[in-house]
Design an enzyme around this catalytic site. Sequence first.
Site, PDB file in Angstrom:
ATOM      1  N   THR A   1       1.547   6.796   0.221  1.00  0.00           N
ATOM      2  CA  THR A   1       0.562   5.741  -0.026  1.00  0.00           C
ATOM      3  C   THR A   1       0.361   5.504  -1.518  1.00  0.00           C
ATOM      4  OG1 THR A   1      -1.706   5.027   0.495  1.00  0.00           O
ATOM      5  CG2 THR A   1      -1.433   7.323  -0.084  1.00  0.00           C
TER       6      THR A   1
ATOM      7  N   SER B   1       0.813  -1.217   0.000  1.00  0.00           N
ATOM      8  CA  SER B   1       0.000   0.000   0.000  1.00  0.00           C
ATOM      9  C   SER B   1       0.845   1.264   0.000  1.00  0.00           C
ATOM     10  CB  SER B   1      -0.903   0.002   1.240  1.00  0.00           C
ATOM     11  OG  SER B   1      -0.118  -0.249   2.394  1.00  0.00           O
TER      12      SER B   1
ATOM     13  N   ARG C   1      -7.545   9.444  -9.012  1.00  0.00           N
ATOM     14  CA  ARG C   1      -8.166   9.596  -7.688  1.00  0.00           C
ATOM     15  C   ARG C   1      -7.085   9.991  -6.658  1.00  0.00           C
ATOM     16  NH1 ARG C   1      -7.220   7.237  -2.425  1.00  0.00           N
ATOM     17  NH2 ARG C   1      -9.142   7.351  -1.245  1.00  0.00           N
TER      18      ARG C   1
ATOM     19  N   THR D   1      -2.040   3.583   4.509  1.00  0.00           N
ATOM     20  CA  THR D   1      -1.061   4.655   4.342  1.00  0.00           C
ATOM     21  C   THR D   1      -0.040   4.628   5.461  1.00  0.00           C
ATOM     22  OG1 THR D   1      -2.776   6.036   3.421  1.00  0.00           O
ATOM     23  CG2 THR D   1      -0.847   7.184   4.304  1.00  0.00           C
TER      24      THR D   1
ATOM     25  N   THR E   1      -4.558   7.346   8.499  1.00  0.00           N
ATOM     26  CA  THR E   1      -4.678   6.266   7.523  1.00  0.00           C
ATOM     27  C   THR E   1      -6.131   5.815   7.539  1.00  0.00           C
ATOM     28  OG1 THR E   1      -3.980   4.023   6.917  1.00  0.00           O
ATOM     29  CG2 THR E   1      -3.899   4.575   9.249  1.00  0.00           C
ATOM     30  N   GLY E   2      -6.595   5.329   6.413  1.00  0.00           N
ATOM     31  CA  GLY E   2      -7.993   4.919   6.335  1.00  0.00           C
ATOM     32  C   GLY E   2      -8.595   5.355   5.016  1.00  0.00           C
TER      33      GLY E   2
HETATM   34  N1  GLY Z   1      -5.765   7.169   3.188  1.00  0.00           N
HETATM   35  C1  GLY Z   1      -5.277   6.875   1.924  1.00  0.00           C
HETATM   36  C2  GLY Z   1      -6.214   7.055   0.842  1.00  0.00           C
HETATM   37  O1  GLY Z   1      -7.421   7.024   1.036  1.00  0.00           O
HETATM   38  O2  GLY Z   1      -5.772   7.216  -0.282  1.00  0.00           O
END
Ligand code: GLY
Length: 317
Positions: free
Chosen positions: A167, A47, A177, A149, A200-201
Amino acid sequence: MWGMIATWRMAAEGVEKGCQILKEKGNAGDAIETAVREVEDFPYYKSVGYGGLPNEEMEVELDAAFMDGDTFDVGAVAALKDFANPVSIARRLSHEKVNSMLVGEGAEKFAHKEGFERKNMLTDRAKAHYRKRVKEVSQTLKPYSGHDTVGMVCLDSQGKMTAATSTSGLFMKKKGRVGDSPIVGSGFYADSRIGGAAATGLGEDLMKGCISYEIVRLMGEGIHPQDACEKAVAKLDRELKERRGEAGDLSLIAMNHKGEWGVATNIEGFSIAVCTEELGVTVYLVTRQEDGHCTMEVASQEWMDNYMKTRMAPIEE
Ligand code: GLY
């Protein structure tokens, strides 16, 4: 006093390297960049950086950011392809007065001009994950999972604080995106006079609460990082559920200018890596209680061994 805190167990080796720099009175900028690069370079973390999972067009698009809490310098890249260490490009951009957040081709042009290392970031292993997921999605699974992340906050012995993120974003995301990680205030924030936070999330939901800034703001009112994290995560989680019926994954870490730290999450299975002057690098497993409070236990050796085994296991397609 110095220290470093990071999201996820995958950050532990990086935190160890970063803390070595802090121990030798190095600065929080170098320490955090070194720590994040370590995670970016490890091919089995799917990731972040090299080995990161691709978007729906099978391209690895990376987001990263860096913030200096003394000067509020911020640099960020988003949807960056084919460069080895996005966090270093972000840090370089943080020195620019304007044009300090660049996306896609513009970011790549800058990185090339500045001499950063080009690298094909799509590994065979990530391709195998992609093929497997395409098959699974056609059966039952939701495509958009996997968004671990690496986010870090660092305090050096001179009192400087920094925050950084890196990330590959959501697995199977649309081309272009961008999540919270390169967005100041959402994915990260640092103010050396108060403290720093990183997230992170699910980026789309983390951004709705400008949650890293919110945690720093709460710490600025004198609230301990642990309470600030719990308060901010519980509030955003509650509001998202009330207004939208559901809340995505929200996990935050924070450290204040005194080296006190905290963590909160609304998911099962969150882990962090921490190191301070008193505490060697330690991985904690975080559990969220019914009332939103989070408890921590040190990860056992068995858990640590199993973690690496799982990360490096062959992929059954
Ligand atoms: N938290 C990383 C993302 O949604 O890209």
